[in-house]
Design a protein around this motif. Structure first.
Motif, PDB file in Angstrom:
ATOM      1  N   MET A 200       0.826  -1.205   0.000  1.00 28.02           N
ATOM      2  CA  MET A 200       0.000   0.000   0.000  1.00 28.02           C
ATOM      3  C   MET A 200       0.861   1.255   0.000  1.00 28.02           C
ATOM      4  SD  MET A 200      -3.277  -0.903   2.438  1.00 28.02           S
ATOM      5  CE  MET A 200      -2.285  -1.047   3.924  1.00 28.02           C
ATOM      6  N   GLU A 201       1.935   1.239   0.813  1.00 27.59           N
ATOM      7  CA  GLU A 201       2.809   2.412   0.861  1.00 27.59           C
ATOM      8  C   GLU A 201       3.468   2.655  -0.492  1.00 27.59           C
ATOM      9  OE1 GLU A 201       3.334   4.557   3.204  1.00 27.59           O
ATOM     10  OE2 GLU A 201       2.216   3.672   4.856  1.00 27.59           O
ATOM     11  N   ILE A 202       3.947   1.585  -1.118  1.00 35.35           N
ATOM     12  CA  ILE A 202       4.600   1.742  -2.418  1.00 35.35           C
ATOM     13  C   ILE A 202       3.608   2.229  -3.464  1.00 35.35           C
ATOM     14  CG2 ILE A 202       5.710   0.455  -4.281  1.00 35.35           C
ATOM     15  CD1 ILE A 202       6.999  -1.301  -2.135  1.00 35.35           C
ATOM     16  N   HIS A 203       2.404   1.660  -3.449  1.00 33.67           N
ATOM     17  CA  HIS A 203       1.400   2.053  -4.442  1.00 33.67           C
ATOM     18  C   HIS A 203       0.988   3.506  -4.280  1.00 33.67           C
ATOM     19  CE1 HIS A 203      -2.708   2.562  -5.999  1.00 33.67           C
ATOM     20  NE2 HIS A 203      -2.345   1.709  -6.948  1.00 33.67           N
ATOM     21  N   ASP A 204       0.787   3.946  -3.025  1.00 37.69           N
ATOM     22  CA  ASP A 204       0.252   5.286  -2.785  1.00 37.69           C
ATOM     23  C   ASP A 204       1.315   6.380  -2.807  1.00 37.69           C
ATOM     24  OD1 ASP A 204      -2.156   4.069  -2.499  1.00 37.69           O
ATOM     25  OD2 ASP A 204      -2.167   4.097  -0.313  1.00 37.69           O
ATOM     26  N   SER A 205       2.579   6.013  -2.767  1.00 34.31           N
ATOM     27  CA  SER A 205       3.619   7.054  -2.731  1.00 34.31           C
ATOM     28  C   SER A 205       4.587   6.890  -3.903  1.00 34.31           C
ATOM     29  CB  SER A 205       4.363   7.003  -1.389  1.00 34.31           C
ATOM     30  OG  SER A 205       4.930   5.721  -1.181  1.00 34.31           O
ATOM     31  N   LEU A 206       5.426   5.863  -3.866  1.00 32.89           N
ATOM     32  CA  LEU A 206       6.478   5.732  -4.870  1.00 32.89           C
ATOM     33  C   LEU A 206       5.905   5.447  -6.260  1.00 32.89           C
ATOM     34  CD1 LEU A 206       9.074   3.622  -2.832  1.00 32.89           C
ATOM     35  CD2 LEU A 206       8.821   6.108  -2.998  1.00 32.89           C
ATOM     36  N   ALA A 207       4.964   4.506  -6.350  1.00 32.09           N
ATOM     37  CA  ALA A 207       4.412   4.173  -7.668  1.00 32.09           C
ATOM     38  C   ALA A 207       3.674   5.364  -8.268  1.00 32.09           C
ATOM     39  CB  ALA A 207       3.473   2.973  -7.546  1.00 32.09           C
ATOM     40  N   GLN A 208       2.972   6.101  -7.438  1.00 25.54           N
ATOM     41  CA  GLN A 208       2.261   7.279  -7.938  1.00 25.54           C
ATOM     42  C   GLN A 208       3.237   8.315  -8.484  1.00 25.54           C
ATOM     43  OE1 GLN A 208      -0.002   9.256  -4.957  1.00 25.54           O
ATOM     44  NE2 GLN A 208      -0.662  10.919  -6.299  1.00 25.54           N
ATOM     45  N   GLY A 209       4.314   8.558  -7.747  1.00 30.29           N
ATOM     46  CA  GLY A 209       5.306   9.526  -8.205  1.00 30.29           C
ATOM     47  C   GLY A 209       5.987   9.085  -9.488  1.00 30.29           C
ATOM     48  N   LEU A 210       6.326   7.794  -9.570  1.00 34.32           N
ATOM     49  CA  LEU A 210       6.962   7.292 -10.789  1.00 34.32           C
ATOM     50  C   LEU A 210       6.025   7.411 -11.986  1.00 34.32           C
ATOM     51  CD1 LEU A 210       8.749   4.131  -9.354  1.00 34.32           C
ATOM     52  CD2 LEU A 210       9.819   6.275 -10.082  1.00 34.32           C
ATOM     53  N   SER A 211       4.738   7.156 -11.764  1.00 30.48           N
ATOM     54  CA  SER A 211       3.774   7.286 -12.853  1.00 30.48           C
ATOM     55  C   SER A 211       3.684   8.738 -13.334  1.00 30.48           C
ATOM     56  CB  SER A 211       2.405   6.800 -12.392  1.00 30.48           C
ATOM     57  OG  SER A 211       1.429   6.988 -13.388  1.00 30.48           O
ATOM     58  N   SER A 212       3.688   9.672 -12.362  1.00 32.25           N
ATOM     59  CA  SER A 212       3.639  11.088 -12.745  1.00 32.25           C
ATOM     60  C   SER A 212       4.882  11.491 -13.527  1.00 32.25           C
ATOM     61  CB  SER A 212       3.501  11.947 -11.493  1.00 32.25           C
ATOM     62  OG  SER A 212       2.299  11.662 -10.802  1.00 32.25           O
ATOM     63  N   GLN A 213       6.032  11.026 -13.083  1.00 30.68           N
ATOM     64  CA  GLN A 213       7.266  11.351 -13.798  1.00 30.68           C
ATOM     65  C   GLN A 213       7.232  10.800 -15.217  1.00 30.68           C
ATOM     66  OE1 GLN A 213      10.898  10.448 -11.474  1.00 30.68           O
ATOM     67  NE2 GLN A 213       9.523  10.258  -9.717  1.00 30.68           N
ATOM     68  N   GLN A 214       6.726   9.570 -15.357  1.00 32.39           N
ATOM     69  CA  GLN A 214       6.661   8.984 -16.690  1.00 32.39           C
ATOM     70  C   GLN A 214       5.781   9.818 -17.618  1.00 32.39           C
ATOM     71  OE1 GLN A 214       4.649   5.232 -16.865  1.00 32.39           O
ATOM     72  NE2 GLN A 214       5.705   4.580 -18.734  1.00 32.39           N
ATOM     73  N   MET A 215       4.618  10.239 -17.131  1.00 34.96           N
ATOM     74  CA  MET A 215       3.713  11.024 -17.960  1.00 34.96           C
ATOM     75  C   MET A 215       4.328  12.368 -18.326  1.00 34.96           C
ATOM     76  SD  MET A 215       0.118  10.196 -16.023  1.00 34.96           S
ATOM     77  CE  MET A 215      -0.793  11.276 -17.125  1.00 34.96           C
ATOM     78  N   LEU A 216       5.012  13.006 -17.352  1.00 36.29           N
ATOM     79  CA  LEU A 216       5.632  14.310 -17.621  1.00 36.29           C
ATOM     80  C   LEU A 216       6.768  14.178 -18.632  1.00 36.29           C
ATOM     81  CD1 LEU A 216       5.643  15.749 -14.004  1.00 36.29           C
ATOM     82  CD2 LEU A 216       4.390  16.694 -15.953  1.00 36.29           C
ATOM     83  N   LEU A 217       7.579  13.152 -18.477  1.00 35.51           N
ATOM     84  CA  LEU A 217       8.688  12.969 -19.411  1.00 35.51           C
ATOM     85  C   LEU A 217       8.179  12.622 -20.811  1.00 35.51           C
ATOM     86  CD1 LEU A 217      11.214  11.064 -17.107  1.00 35.51           C
ATOM     87  CD2 LEU A 217      11.296  13.455 -17.834  1.00 35.51           C
TER      88      LEU A 217
END
Length: 404
Positions: A200-217
């Protein structure tokens, strides 16, 4: 009579220790009374030194019992044979020592296997009867029947005690085994709970941030040649998200509160920060705070609601196709409610599995994690959605339960 295992062994040894002490005291009392009776009635006889020497030797031999251990070793068998031989010599010289036979019955039963123990008891009983008949010089019914009766009673008492001891050992073994199984089950449950918390922690924090970075890049790559300024803006935003993710990862490793709640920041500020960070080209996130808390929210409640908001927005961004989302935090007298709404294509909540995973598409962790977080604080989770009409997710946390 002993069993392996610390608790069972201690309990059985304590009970067996008292029995041993009782047998030692009884044997020494019987031996002392028989010796006193012999010396009083046969003062000055030539047999007195022999009887005294044999009585002392028998007492010393009997007290060596604890030093030989409890297992039926060869040395213990030799010791038992020596004790019986010395006792038989004493009984032949002074039949009154025959009353010391009862403790010998117990030793024989504890040292030898049943056939050998019964044979030893029969030999000791026959020796005692023969010695008393020789002393009385006539056939006495009491002398013939009393020793066998005493031997039968001693054997029956020992067998009953041994049976109860075995039952006690079996019960203690069952308790120890059950305790070990329970401890193993608790360890497994703890491991599973920790895995769930990590996911849950990975999904709600790290995975969310990585997804945002991917979309921005990806957005930056599309406009890199045509609009360099916008591309650089996307890269800087991705860099900021990466920095925030790094902070989250460090706090996550040390099991601390979310970074947005650090340095005394409250949930209102954290939700506004989250809305600003999630707002981009394709999605606009609004934040509304309705009311104010009558008392500061517990840290656990603030962390849980922030993680729910992060997980819900991750689902909105990745699955809903929405252009607008709203975070609404409402403070009521007895509870705090977080609503996350979007104008996406929605879905049919009735077509989800019990774990909240849609029947179609890849298996997800967002909704199960949100529901688990809500239930851990005694709250309720409500999801309202229709195809092509958006989704509203509402998590209500009771304040009384969380404060207690």
């Amino acid at each position: 009579m002993y069993i392996s295992g610390s608790d069972g062994e201690d309990t059985t040894e304590q009970g067996d220790g008292w029995l041993r002490i009782l047998l030692y005291v009884a044997f020494l009392l019987l031996l002392g009374s028989a010796l006193a009776r012999f010396l009083i009635r046969h003062t000055g006889e030539n047999l007195a030194p022999w009887v005294v020497s044999l009585a002392v030797a028998l007492a010393v031999l009997y007290l060596l019992d604890p030093l030989l251990g409890r297992r039926p070793t060869t040395l213990r068998h030799i010791w038992l044979g020596t004790v019986v031989a010395v006792w038989m010599a004493l009984v032949w010289l002074a039949p009154s020592f025959g009353w010391c036979a009862v403790p010998l019955f117990i030793i024989g039963l504890r040292t030898l296997r049943p056939p050998a123990a019964i044979a030893l008891i029969a030999l000791v009983t026959a020796t005692s009867v023969t010695a008393h008949l020789r002393l009385s010089g006539r056939l006495d019914v009491d002398v013939v029947l009393a020793p066998p009766a005493i031997a039968a009673i001693a054997v029956a008492v020992f067998v009953q005690m041994d049976r109860q001891s075995r039952r006690q050992r079996e019960l203690i073994d069952d308790l120890i085994r059950t305790r070990r199984e329970l401890a193993a089950t608790e360890r497994r449950e703890g491991i599973l709970a920790e895995r769930q918390r990590l996911s849950m922690e990975i999904h709600d924090s790290l995975a969310q941030g990585l997804s945002s970075q991917q979309m921005l890049l990806q957005a930056s790559d599309r406009v890199w040649d045509t609009d360099p300024a916008t591309a650089r803006t996307h890269v800087r935003t991705a860099t900021a998200i990466a920095e925030h993710n790094l902070t989250e990862a460090r706090r996550f490793v040390h099991d601390l509160a979310p970074a947005d709640l650090a340095d005394g920041k409250n949930l209102d500020h954290a939700l506004r920060t989250l809305a600003d960070r999630e707002t981009g080209d394709r999605l606009t996130v609004l934040c509304h705070i309705d009311g104010a808390p009558t008392s500061p929210l517990p840290d656990r409640v603030q962390s849980t609601l922030l993680r729910i908001a992060q997980g819900a927005l991750a689902n909105v961004r990745e699955h809903s196709g929405a252009t607008t989302a709203a975070l609404t935090l409402t403070y009521l007298d007895d509870q705090v409610v977080l609503d996350v709404s979007d104008n996406g294509h929605g879905f049919d909540p009735t077509t989800t599995h019990p774990d909240d995973t849609p029947t179609r598409g890849p298996r997800g962790h967002g909704l199960p994690a949100i529901r688990t977080r809500t239930h851990q604080l005694g709250g309720t989770l409500t999801i309202e959605s229709l195809p092509n009409e958006g989704t509203v997710l509402s998590a209500a946390i009771p304040l009384a339960a969380t404060t207690t």
